[in-house]
Design an enzyme around this catalytic site. Structure first.
Site, PDB file in Angstrom:
ATOM      1  N   LEU A  67     -40.784 -21.203  64.330  1.00  0.00           N
ATOM      2  CA  LEU A  67     -39.978 -21.208  64.375  1.00  0.00           C
ATOM      3  C   LEU A  67     -39.403 -21.164  62.732  1.00  0.00           C
ATOM      4  CD1 LEU A  67     -39.159 -24.284  66.918  1.00  0.00           C
ATOM      5  CD2 LEU A  67     -38.844 -21.673  67.869  1.00  0.00           C
ATOM      6  N   THR A  99     -43.344 -22.802  58.713  1.00  0.00           N
ATOM      7  CA  THR A  99     -43.078 -23.624  57.665  1.00  0.00           C
ATOM      8  C   THR A  99     -41.392 -24.776  58.158  1.00  0.00           C
ATOM      9  OG1 THR A  99     -43.848 -21.692  56.397  1.00  0.00           O
ATOM     10  CG2 THR A  99     -42.843 -22.948  55.314  1.00  0.00           C
ATOM     11  N   LYS A 174     -47.907 -25.888  52.146  1.00  0.00           N
ATOM     12  CA  LYS A 174     -48.058 -23.860  52.852  1.00  0.00           C
ATOM     13  C   LYS A 174     -46.384 -23.993  51.803  1.00  0.00           C
ATOM     14  CE  LYS A 174     -45.881 -20.877  54.285  1.00  0.00           C
ATOM     15  NZ  LYS A 174     -46.827 -19.375  54.011  1.00  0.00           N
ATOM     16  N   LYS A 242     -35.455 -20.075  52.030  1.00  0.00           N
ATOM     17  CA  LYS A 242     -35.381 -21.699  52.325  1.00  0.00           C
ATOM     18  C   LYS A 242     -36.698 -22.518  52.341  1.00  0.00           C
ATOM     19  CE  LYS A 242     -38.069 -21.131  56.662  1.00  0.00           C
ATOM     20  NZ  LYS A 242     -39.772 -22.226  56.514  1.00  0.00           N
TER      21      LYS A 242
HETATM   22  P1  NAP Z   1     -38.265 -14.721  62.650  1.00  0.00           P
HETATM   23  O1  NAP Z   1     -39.342 -13.821  63.029  1.00  0.00           O
HETATM   24  O2  NAP Z   1     -37.072 -14.907  62.022  1.00  0.00           O
HETATM   25  O3  NAP Z   1     -38.511 -15.584  64.374  1.00  0.00           O
HETATM   26  C1  NAP Z   1     -37.843 -16.749  64.169  1.00  0.00           C
HETATM   27  C2  NAP Z   1     -38.123 -17.902  64.982  1.00  0.00           C
HETATM   28  O4  NAP Z   1     -37.374 -18.914  65.538  1.00  0.00           O
HETATM   29  C3  NAP Z   1     -37.650 -16.832  66.612  1.00  0.00           C
HETATM   30  O5  NAP Z   1     -38.150 -17.217  67.683  1.00  0.00           O
HETATM   31  C4  NAP Z   1     -36.071 -17.758  66.530  1.00  0.00           C
HETATM   32  O6  NAP Z   1     -35.969 -16.711  68.446  1.00  0.00           O
HETATM   33  C5  NAP Z   1     -36.931 -18.839  66.309  1.00  0.00           C
HETATM   34  N1  NAP Z   1     -35.319 -19.714  66.285  1.00  0.00           N
HETATM   35  C6  NAP Z   1     -34.337 -19.549  64.626  1.00  0.00           C
HETATM   36  N2  NAP Z   1     -33.361 -20.147  65.495  1.00  0.00           N
HETATM   37  C7  NAP Z   1     -33.345 -20.675  66.229  1.00  0.00           C
HETATM   38  C8  NAP Z   1     -32.971 -21.931  66.860  1.00  0.00           C
HETATM   39  N3  NAP Z   1     -31.474 -22.405  65.797  1.00  0.00           N
HETATM   40  N4  NAP Z   1     -33.330 -22.417  68.000  1.00  0.00           N
HETATM   41  C9  NAP Z   1     -33.504 -21.713  68.805  1.00  0.00           C
HETATM   42  N5  NAP Z   1     -35.405 -20.491  67.738  1.00  0.00           N
HETATM   43  C10 NAP Z   1     -34.941 -20.358  66.528  1.00  0.00           C
HETATM   44  O7  NAP Z   1     -39.845 -15.871  62.114  1.00  0.00           O
HETATM   45  P2  NAP Z   1     -41.648 -15.792  61.698  1.00  0.00           P
HETATM   46  O8  NAP Z   1     -41.767 -14.882  60.261  1.00  0.00           O
HETATM   47  O9  NAP Z   1     -41.982 -15.791  62.622  1.00  0.00           O
HETATM   48  O10 NAP Z   1     -41.982 -16.771  60.765  1.00  0.00           O
HETATM   49  C11 NAP Z   1     -41.250 -17.969  61.796  1.00  0.00           C
HETATM   50  C12 NAP Z   1     -42.258 -19.496  60.517  1.00  0.00           C
HETATM   51  O11 NAP Z   1     -42.970 -19.255  60.236  1.00  0.00           O
HETATM   52  C13 NAP Z   1     -40.955 -19.823  59.558  1.00  0.00           C
HETATM   53  O12 NAP Z   1     -41.173 -20.851  59.432  1.00  0.00           O
HETATM   54  C14 NAP Z   1     -41.969 -18.811  58.620  1.00  0.00           C
HETATM   55  O13 NAP Z   1     -41.242 -19.364  57.591  1.00  0.00           O
HETATM   56  C15 NAP Z   1     -43.438 -19.178  59.490  1.00  0.00           C
HETATM   57  N6  NAP Z   1     -43.829 -18.228  58.554  1.00  0.00           N
HETATM   58  C16 NAP Z   1     -43.511 -16.563  58.402  1.00  0.00           C
HETATM   59  C17 NAP Z   1     -44.760 -15.906  57.662  1.00  0.00           C
HETATM   60  C18 NAP Z   1     -44.431 -14.658  57.482  1.00  0.00           C
HETATM   61  O14 NAP Z   1     -45.186 -13.352  56.575  1.00  0.00           O
HETATM   62  N7  NAP Z   1     -43.860 -13.388  58.630  1.00  0.00           N
HETATM   63  C19 NAP Z   1     -45.659 -15.644  57.020  1.00  0.00           C
HETATM   64  C20 NAP Z   1     -46.522 -17.503  56.685  1.00  0.00           C
HETATM   65  C21 NAP Z   1     -44.971 -18.419  58.074  1.00  0.00           C
HETATM   66  P3  NAP Z   1     -34.273 -15.572  68.531  1.00  0.00           P
HETATM   67  O15 NAP Z   1     -35.962 -14.262  68.473  1.00  0.00           O
HETATM   68  O16 NAP Z   1     -34.322 -15.863  69.564  1.00  0.00           O
HETATM   69  O17 NAP Z   1     -33.965 -15.490  67.152  1.00  0.00           O
END
Ligand code: NAP
Length: 291
Positions: A67, A99, A174, A242
């Site tokens: 998330l 994260t 991380k 963040k």
């Molecule tokens: P993302 O595409 O923005 O997805 C975020 C997820 O969180 C979605 O499922 C979203 O749901 C959900 N969400 C957000 N606010 C919420 C709330 N208040 N209640 C319930 N669900 C909520 O992000 P991502 O890239 O997949 O990243 C996910 C995590 O992995 C983050 O912590 C990020 O920092 C970490 N990360 C990301 C990467 C990368 O390269 N993308 C790499 C390493 C780590 P909705 O679809 O309903 O909005």
């Protein structure tokens, strides 16, 4: 051996790739996403689409959340009516892969323990392509016993699973990792702004920078994305702001001044205010150049 039942909470850029890997590997999978539209392809591929995190957790031996941040994680795990913890049977293995801040991970681990469940923090390095291809690196904190139990699940999503120490260890590394990425991206954006303002030839100058000492893997990737003008998100910009904020807070708790985080956060906040928050974080480069 029968495969454990897995639940994935959060089908964003990362969670959707991870869920896809689990389905391909034949794990019985339940998925939950706040916006239900994102569940459609997983329903078609045979996953159970849960009505709530609680419903998903009730059908799983291993629950993984992916998330946006602490706020999302708290809502999904702990909501009194719909939270995953309320649905998890005692003994269910819980994994927080978002994260998140170290403080929140510790609070969540304590809540899990009260519920007779054990939590691992297992954030990842790698981005959207690595999530989809099963080449993430999991940075794990928690007990060796819990990790041994869930390792076969993590293995299908990763190139490596690294045990770093007690709960919070994965989150700590991380945040340090993304602190280094975030300050580099921000300073690159400032450098590119100066380059543009000075009238130097962009292509020639970037070739010098990327071939020389400043040409880290990240600087190479970000300058290539800027040159192609392609800011389709792999990692959305607002999440980098963040991560830098959590890293700075963690530094404060240890009495370590993460001084360079502060101007980097200001650069990303400026980019968010200019409308770049949902673009790839490499968009901090054009964002700073728009005056
Ligand atoms: P993302 O595409 O923005 O997805 C975020 C997820 O969180 C979605 O499922 C979203 O749901 C959900 N969400 C957000 N606010 C919420 C709330 N208040 N209640 C319930 N669900 C909520 O992000 P991502 O890239 O997949 O990243 C996910 C995590 O992995 C983050 O912590 C990020 O920092 C970490 N990360 C990301 C990467 C990368 O390269 N993308 C790499 C390493 C780590 P909705 O679809 O309903 O909005």
């Amino acid at each position: 051996m029968t495969k454990p039942r897995v639940a994935i909470l959060g089908l964003g850029l990362m969670g959707s790739g991870m869920a896809g890997r689990l389905l391909t590997a034949g794990f019985p999978l339940a998925v939950y996403n706040r916006n239900p539209e994102k569940t459609a392809p997983f329903a078609k591929a045979g996953a159970y689409v849960a009505r709530s995190p609680r419903d998903a957790a009730a059908r799983a031996d291993v629950v993984i959340s992916m998330l946006a941040d602490d706020v999302a994680s708290r809502a999904v795990w702990l909501d009194k009516q719909t939270g995953a913890l309320g649905g998890a049977a005692p003994g269910t293995w819980l994994i927080e892969s978002s994260t998140a801040s170290v403080q929140w991970i510790k609070e969540l681990a304590a809540a899990a323990k009260q519920h007779e469940c054990e939590l691992l923090d297992a954030p990842v390095t790698g981005s959207k392509p690595q999530a989809a291809s099963g080449e993430l690196l999991f940075l794990v904190g928690g007990s060796a016993e819990a990790l041994a139990a869930v390792r076969p699940v993590l293995a299908v999503m990763s190139r490596e699973v690294l045990h770093l120490g007690p709960i919070g260890s994965g989150a700590t590394l991380k945040l340090i990792n993304n602190f280094l990425c975030g300050v580099q991206a921000a300073s690159l954006a400032e450098a590119m702004s100066l380059l543009a303002a000075s009238g130097l030839d962009r292509e020639k100058s970037v070739a010098v920078l990327t071939a020389g000492a400043p040409g880290s893997p990240l600087v190479k990737i970000l300058t290539a994305r800027a040159a192609a003008n392609d800011f389709t998100p792999n990692f959305v910009l607002r999440l980098m702001a963040k991560d830098l904020t959590y890293a700075r807070e963690e530094g404060e708790r240890h009495g370590v001044a993460m001084n360079t985080a502060t101007p980097a956060i200001a650069d990303f906040e400026k980019a968010i205010a200019a409308g770049y928050g949902d673009k790839d974080f490499s968009a901090v480069i054009p964002a700073l150049q728009k005056r």
